[in-house]
Design an enzyme around this catalytic site. Structure first.
Site, PDB file in Angstrom:
ATOM      1  N   ASP A 141       0.773  -1.239   0.000  1.00 53.97           N
ATOM      2  CA  ASP A 141       0.000   0.000   0.000  1.00 53.97           C
ATOM      3  C   ASP A 141       0.808   1.294   0.000  1.00 53.97           C
ATOM      4  O   ASP A 141       0.299   2.344   0.387  1.00 53.97           O
ATOM      5  CB  ASP A 141      -0.913  -0.010   1.236  1.00 53.97           C
ATOM      6  N   GLU A 157      -2.264   5.133   2.616  1.00 53.24           N
ATOM      7  CA  GLU A 157      -2.168   3.707   2.307  1.00 53.24           C
ATOM      8  C   GLU A 157      -3.511   3.071   1.933  1.00 53.24           C
ATOM      9  O   GLU A 157      -3.581   2.213   1.051  1.00 53.24           O
ATOM     10  CB  GLU A 157      -1.544   2.943   3.486  1.00 53.24           C
ATOM     11  N   GLU A 161      -0.005  -9.048  -0.962  1.00 48.22           N
ATOM     12  CA  GLU A 161      -0.637  -8.459   0.231  1.00 48.22           C
ATOM     13  C   GLU A 161      -1.857  -7.632  -0.186  1.00 48.22           C
ATOM     14  O   GLU A 161      -1.997  -6.444   0.123  1.00 48.22           O
ATOM     15  CB  GLU A 161       0.332  -7.614   1.071  1.00 48.22           C
ATOM     16  N   ARG A 190       2.097   8.755   8.759  1.00 45.25           N
ATOM     17  CA  ARG A 190       1.846  10.166   8.392  1.00 45.25           C
ATOM     18  C   ARG A 190       0.713  10.776   9.209  1.00 45.25           C
ATOM     19  O   ARG A 190       0.798  11.924   9.641  1.00 45.25           O
ATOM     20  CB  ARG A 190       1.474  10.245   6.902  1.00 45.25           C
ATOM     21  N   HIS A 193      12.609   5.968  13.073  1.00 42.57           N
ATOM     22  CA  HIS A 193      12.462   6.073  11.614  1.00 42.57           C
ATOM     23  C   HIS A 193      13.261   7.282  11.114  1.00 42.57           C
ATOM     24  O   HIS A 193      13.366   8.286  11.819  1.00 42.57           O
ATOM     25  CB  HIS A 193      10.968   6.232  11.314  1.00 42.57           C
ATOM     26  N   HIS A 242       5.762   5.968  12.973  1.00 42.70           N
ATOM     27  CA  HIS A 242       6.146   6.727  11.778  1.00 42.70           C
ATOM     28  C   HIS A 242       4.973   7.180  10.919  1.00 42.70           C
ATOM     29  O   HIS A 242       5.157   7.954   9.996  1.00 42.70           O
ATOM     30  CB  HIS A 242       7.065   5.873  10.896  1.00 42.70           C
TER      31      HIS A 242
HETATM   32  C1  UD1 Z   1       6.500   5.185   3.713  1.00 43.43           C
HETATM   33  C2  UD1 Z   1       5.139   4.761   3.159  1.00 43.43           C
HETATM   34  C3  UD1 Z   1       4.331   4.070   4.248  1.00 43.43           C
HETATM   35  C4  UD1 Z   1       5.128   2.942   4.902  1.00 43.43           C
HETATM   36  C5  UD1 Z   1       6.471   3.477   5.371  1.00 43.43           C
HETATM   37  C6  UD1 Z   1       7.323   2.347   5.921  1.00 43.43           C
HETATM   38  C7  UD1 Z   1       4.034   6.204   1.485  1.00 43.43           C
HETATM   39  C8  UD1 Z   1       3.349   7.486   1.217  1.00 43.43           C
HETATM   40  N1  UD1 Z   1       4.413   5.980   2.754  1.00 43.43           N
HETATM   41  O1  UD1 Z   1       6.267   6.154   4.713  1.00 43.43           O
HETATM   42  O2  UD1 Z   1       3.161   3.537   3.670  1.00 43.43           O
HETATM   43  O3  UD1 Z   1       4.406   2.483   6.021  1.00 43.43           O
HETATM   44  O4  UD1 Z   1       7.154   4.056   4.256  1.00 43.43           O
HETATM   45  O5  UD1 Z   1       8.399   2.820   6.668  1.00 43.43           O
HETATM   46  O6  UD1 Z   1       4.261   5.429   0.577  1.00 43.43           O
HETATM   47  N2  UD1 Z   1      13.900   8.803   4.892  1.00 43.43           N
HETATM   48  C9  UD1 Z   1      15.261   8.727   4.812  1.00 43.43           C
HETATM   49  N3  UD1 Z   1      15.857   7.515   4.531  1.00 43.43           N
HETATM   50  C10 UD1 Z   1      15.143   6.376   4.349  1.00 43.43           C
HETATM   51  C11 UD1 Z   1      13.728   6.460   4.470  1.00 43.43           C
HETATM   52  C12 UD1 Z   1      13.127   7.673   4.719  1.00 43.43           C
HETATM   53  O7  UD1 Z   1      15.961   9.723   4.979  1.00 43.43           O
HETATM   54  O8  UD1 Z   1      15.734   5.324   4.112  1.00 43.43           O
HETATM   55  C13 UD1 Z   1      13.255  10.107   5.171  1.00 43.43           C
HETATM   56  C14 UD1 Z   1      13.279  11.062   3.969  1.00 43.43           C
HETATM   57  O9  UD1 Z   1      13.469  12.373   4.399  1.00 43.43           O
HETATM   58  C15 UD1 Z   1      11.861  10.914   3.400  1.00 43.43           C
HETATM   59  C16 UD1 Z   1      11.056  10.712   4.679  1.00 43.43           C
HETATM   60  O10 UD1 Z   1      11.898   9.902   5.506  1.00 43.43           O
HETATM   61  O11 UD1 Z   1      11.443  12.045   2.652  1.00 43.43           O
HETATM   62  C17 UD1 Z   1       9.706  10.086   4.530  1.00 43.43           C
HETATM   63  O12 UD1 Z   1       9.733   8.949   3.679  1.00 43.43           O
HETATM   64  P1  UD1 Z   1       8.379   8.507   2.896  1.00 43.43           P
HETATM   65  O13 UD1 Z   1       8.654   7.275   2.119  1.00 43.43           O
HETATM   66  O14 UD1 Z   1       7.808   9.664   2.167  1.00 43.43           O
HETATM   67  O15 UD1 Z   1       7.368   8.254   4.075  1.00 43.43           O
HETATM   68  P2  UD1 Z   1       7.369   7.159   5.228  1.00 43.43           P
HETATM   69  O16 UD1 Z   1       6.754   7.776   6.430  1.00 43.43           O
HETATM   70  O17 UD1 Z   1       8.700   6.521   5.309  1.00 43.43           O
HETATM   71  N1  UDP Z   2      11.760  -2.988  10.919  1.00 39.82           N
HETATM   72  C1  UDP Z   2      13.156  -3.095  10.794  1.00 39.82           C
HETATM   73  N2  UDP Z   2      13.944  -2.227  11.498  1.00 39.82           N
HETATM   74  C2  UDP Z   2      13.427  -1.267  12.315  1.00 39.82           C
HETATM   75  C3  UDP Z   2      12.008  -1.148  12.418  1.00 39.82           C
HETATM   76  C4  UDP Z   2      11.212  -2.024  11.694  1.00 39.82           C
HETATM   77  O1  UDP Z   2      13.655  -3.967  10.070  1.00 39.82           O
HETATM   78  O2  UDP Z   2      14.205  -0.530  12.944  1.00 39.82           O
HETATM   79  C5  UDP Z   2      10.907  -3.910  10.129  1.00 39.82           C
HETATM   80  C6  UDP Z   2       9.795  -4.629  10.862  1.00 39.82           C
HETATM   81  O3  UDP Z   2      10.243  -5.864  11.388  1.00 39.82           O
HETATM   82  C7  UDP Z   2       8.742  -4.829   9.786  1.00 39.82           C
HETATM   83  C8  UDP Z   2       8.933  -3.627   8.903  1.00 39.82           C
HETATM   84  O4  UDP Z   2      10.227  -3.112   9.184  1.00 39.82           O
HETATM   85  O5  UDP Z   2       8.971  -5.983   9.026  1.00 39.82           O
HETATM   86  C9  UDP Z   2       7.870  -2.615   9.177  1.00 39.82           C
HETATM   87  O6  UDP Z   2       8.207  -1.436   8.550  1.00 39.82           O
HETATM   88  P1  UDP Z   2       7.501  -0.064   8.905  1.00 39.82           P
HETATM   89  O7  UDP Z   2       7.024  -0.095  10.312  1.00 39.82           O
HETATM   90  O8  UDP Z   2       8.476   0.995   8.505  1.00 39.82           O
HETATM   91  O9  UDP Z   2       6.317  -0.028   7.864  1.00 39.82           O
HETATM   92  P2  UDP Z   2       4.802  -0.566   7.848  1.00 39.82           P
HETATM   93  O10 UDP Z   2       4.824  -2.031   8.103  1.00 39.82           O
HETATM   94  O11 UDP Z   2       4.062   0.221   8.865  1.00 39.82           O
HETATM   95  O12 UDP Z   2       4.341  -0.226   6.468  1.00 39.82           O
END
Ligand code: UD1
Ligand code: UDP
Length: 373
Positions: free
Chosen positions: A96, A132, A118, A211, A242, A209
């Site tokens: 999602d 999502e 999924e 939004r 995160h 984490h």
């Molecule tokens: C995204 C997904 C969410 C998922 C989550 C898992 C969308 C809109 N959101 O949310 O569904 O649950 O990932 O974690 O698709 N950043 C880094 N390095 C990284 C990752 C993130 O610096 O490796 C920072 C960046 O500044 C980035 C921000 O985190 O702009 C947010 O990342 P983004 O993918 O937009 O949103 P998530 O909250 O991570």
């Molecule tokens: N996870 C990880 N390291 C971390 C936190 C989470 O490997 O420090 C793993 C966790 O076991 C799970 C996945 O990341 O499999 C969940 O990711 P996240 O919570 O970012 O996203 P969501 O599942 O909410 O989309």
């Protein structure tokens, strides 16, 4: 031979698609290619390294504080170029995220069938989880074949008039990933984790984490955590924070110098999964953790107002407590101080599969193309 292109971009998609990529690679009638969007960068690379996956294409789109629109347009354009070049027979997307939705849309525009892994999770509220719920609904509308983890996920799709013949119940691939990762004798490399007294202390694993929790809900969550730790000397909290800077600002404001709260960098999947199996309980707004923790018998307090994962709630291992400080505090305090309540939630259940989801998905893909395995 058929060409299957797997598309993913964030940490959870990578964890749940990695065992599927491995399974696709084993099948001699399939040429597997991997395209990552890198909607996440470091958190994606951690998983690619662990599972030893070298993507054929890396769109490298991540930007600091990126917007949903920015991600969508970059993924849409980037994937289109790859599809035109590679001409895959099918594209597989997961779950999602915005990568999922935009990847599906790019495939649709090129008339390439989409397999949705999924599939069928629904909260029923288009703004929660945001974006999502809409991402997975739209990916479902586009997909030609749906891999639903559970019966209730399949029922959600049937309610949306998706053709029953295109839906397969597979279990969740996260259990495939988890099984290959948990090790009873696991030793952490991180000093802070190695020093922890998992036997005598109540270690709470925290993640947040989402939004829709940015802002006041996260402030409430972190204030509740602060009170819990300050009032219970036998409690320690580990929070792999995160990388989203918006999350980091809020965490630092409230939890930075609180005794017995350990703010650490995101963990690689292997230490994280093993930390789930060793900790006392989990507080999280994550989706995937609601699937992993029940199979390891760990109570999960969900820091959200809804869940699209009702199976573990029905089984009693997961409790959705909302985002009000008082209610979070009350529920976690109860679990910490009342053994009977804790034991009620701490039994291992496995509604999300037996670790064979990827095998099943590959079989159904071959069947779709009328290829005998
Ligand atoms: C995204 C997904 C969410 C998922 C989550 C898992 C969308 C809109 N959101 O949310 O569904 O649950 O990932 O974690 O698709 N950043 C880094 N390095 C990284 C990752 C993130 O610096 O490796 C920072 C960046 O500044 C980035 C921000 O985190 O702009 C947010 O990342 P983004 O993918 O937009 O949103 P998530 O909250 O991570
Ligand atoms: N996870 C990880 N390291 C971390 C936190 C989470 O490997 O420090 C793993 C966790 O076991 C799970 C996945 O990341 O499999 C969940 O990711 P996240 O919570 O970012 O996203 P969501 O599942 O909410 O989309």
């Amino acid at each position: 031979m058929i060409k299957i292109m797997t598309v993913f971009g964030t940490r959870p998609e990578a964890i749940k698609m990695a065992p599927l990529v491995k399974e696709l690679e084993k099948e001699k009638m399939i040429k597997s290619i991997v395209c990552v969007t890198a909607q996440h960068r470091e958190m994606l690379d951690q998983v690619l390294d662990l599972f030893d996956i070298n993507p054929d294409y890396d769109l490298d789109i991540m930007q600091n504080k990126q917007t949903i629109t920015g991600i969508t347009t970059k993924v849409l354009e980037g994937i289109e170029d790859v599809i035109i070049k590679e001409k895959p027979d099918m594209i597989l997307v997961h779950g999602d995220t915005t990568t999922t939705f935009a990847g599906s849309l790019a495939a649709f525009y090129q008339k390439v069938p989409v397999g949705h892994v999924e599939a069928g999770l629904r909260s029923g509220d288009k703004y929660s989880p945001y974006p999502e719920e809409m991402n997975r609904s739209l990916a479902g509308r586009i997909a030609s074949i749906h891999f639903a983890p559970t019966i209730s996920n399949k029922e959600n799709l049937l309610k949306e008039n998706i053709n029953e013949k295109s839906i397969f119940i597979t279990g969740n691939t996260v259990i495939d990933a988890l099984i290959s990762t948990i090790d009873k004798n696991y030793k952490f490399q991180e000093d802070v984790l190695n020093r922890m007294d998992f036997e005598n202390k109540k270690i709470i694993l925290l993640t947040s984490h989402r939004r829709e929790n940015l802002g006041q809900p996260m402030i409430n969550i972190f204030n509740a955590v602060k009170r819990i730790v300050e009032e219970n000397e036998n409690v320690e909290v580990v929070f792999p924070v995160h990388l989203n800077p918006k999350v980091r600002e809020l965490v630092n404001d409230i939890l930075k110098d609180v005794n017995r709260v350990h703010l650490i960098e995101p963990l690689d999947y292997k230490p994280f999964a093993n930390l789930i199996s060793k900790c006392h309980l989990i507080m999280t707004d994550s989706g995937g953790i609601q699937e992993e923790a029940p199979s390891l018998g760990k109570p999960v307090i969900v820091l959200r107002t809804e869940t699209e994962r009702p199976e573990a709630v029905e089984a009693g291992t997961v409790k959705v407590v909302g985002v009000e400080e008082k209610y979070i505090y009350d529920q976690v305090n109860l679990l910490i101080n009342n053994e009977e309540e804790y034991n009620k939630m701490a039994s291992a259940i496995n509604p999300y599969g037996n670790g064979k989801a990827c095998e099943r998905i590959v079989e159904e893909i071959l069947e779709y193309f009328e290829i005998k395995a």
